[in-house]
Design an enzyme around this catalytic site. Sequence first.
Site, PDB file in Angstrom:
ATOM      1  N   HIS A  31       0.846  -1.240   0.049  1.00 19.86           N
ATOM      2  CA  HIS A  31       0.101  -0.003  -0.026  1.00 19.86           C
ATOM      3  C   HIS A  31       0.995   1.059  -0.083  1.00 19.86           C
ATOM      4  O   HIS A  31       2.084   0.975   0.435  1.00 19.86           O
ATOM      5  CB  HIS A  31      -0.859  -0.039   1.221  1.00 19.86           C
ATOM      6  CG  HIS A  31      -0.361   0.413   2.551  1.00 19.86           C
ATOM      7  ND1 HIS A  31      -0.110   1.573   3.087  1.00 19.86           N
ATOM      8  CD2 HIS A  31       0.058  -0.423   3.252  1.00 19.86           C
ATOM      9  CE1 HIS A  31       0.475   1.631   4.054  1.00 19.86           C
ATOM     10  NE2 HIS A  31       0.513   0.162   4.450  1.00 19.86           N
ATOM     11  N   CYS A  32       0.360   2.189  -0.257  1.00 16.94           N
ATOM     12  CA  CYS A  32       0.989   3.677  -0.207  1.00 16.94           C
ATOM     13  C   CYS A  32       0.097   4.528   0.732  1.00 16.94           C
ATOM     14  O   CYS A  32      -0.971   3.816   1.471  1.00 16.94           O
ATOM     15  CB  CYS A  32       0.824   4.400  -1.753  1.00 16.94           C
ATOM     16  SG  CYS A  32      -0.493   4.634  -2.454  1.00 16.94           S
ATOM     17  N   SER A  33       0.048   5.754   0.633  1.00 17.08           N
ATOM     18  CA  SER A  33      -0.705   6.427   1.645  1.00 17.08           C
ATOM     19  C   SER A  33      -2.206   6.343   1.444  1.00 17.08           C
ATOM     20  O   SER A  33      -3.140   6.635   2.189  1.00 17.08           O
ATOM     21  CB  SER A  33      -0.316   7.958   1.570  1.00 17.08           C
ATOM     22  OG  SER A  33      -0.416   8.596   0.308  1.00 17.08           O
ATOM     23  N   THR A  34      -2.842   6.275   0.213  1.00 12.24           N
ATOM     24  CA  THR A  34      -4.174   6.245  -0.291  1.00 12.24           C
ATOM     25  C   THR A  34      -4.449   4.870  -0.896  1.00 12.24           C
ATOM     26  O   THR A  34      -5.747   4.654  -1.191  1.00 12.24           O
ATOM     27  CB  THR A  34      -4.483   7.380  -1.058  1.00 12.24           C
ATOM     28  OG1 THR A  34      -3.763   7.386  -2.356  1.00 12.24           O
ATOM     29  CG2 THR A  34      -4.270   8.762  -0.449  1.00 12.24           C
ATOM     30  N   ARG A  35      -3.582   4.009  -1.248  1.00 11.88           N
ATOM     31  CA  ARG A  35      -4.175   2.892  -2.187  1.00 11.88           C
ATOM     32  C   ARG A  35      -3.571   1.636  -1.713  1.00 11.88           C
ATOM     33  O   ARG A  35      -2.495   1.566  -1.190  1.00 11.88           O
ATOM     34  CB  ARG A  35      -3.505   3.053  -3.493  1.00 11.88           C
ATOM     35  CG  ARG A  35      -4.073   4.123  -4.449  1.00 11.88           C
ATOM     36  CD  ARG A  35      -3.516   4.236  -5.694  1.00 11.88           C
ATOM     37  NE  ARG A  35      -3.632   5.793  -6.377  1.00 11.88           N
ATOM     38  CZ  ARG A  35      -3.822   6.084  -7.544  1.00 11.88           C
ATOM     39  NH1 ARG A  35      -3.395   4.836  -8.360  1.00 11.88           N
ATOM     40  NH2 ARG A  35      -4.267   7.151  -8.120  1.00 11.88           N
TER      41      ARG A  35
END
Length: 81
Positions: free
Chosen positions: A20-24
């Site tokens: 994951h990243c910060s939103t996905r």
Amino acid sequence: MQKKLLTFVGGRQNIIATMHCSTRLRLGILDENRINKNEIEQLVGVHGVYYIGGQFQIVFGTETVKKYMLAFANELSFGSY
């Protein structure tokens, strides 16, 4: 909702990696054709879906992405990065 999402991405056997990243939530997928994008887009909290560079990306936003990442990593019994 995690169980529905897992079904809509083609099940456990269709996922080879989670990250994951910060939103996905980013999933490594074996077969893109098994993904039901329309059903995923209808789930509460999903802001969009993309298939980019071998990754299926589900946009949740900063407040919920980590929760789903941890749920997927636990359900799939493999680590995340």
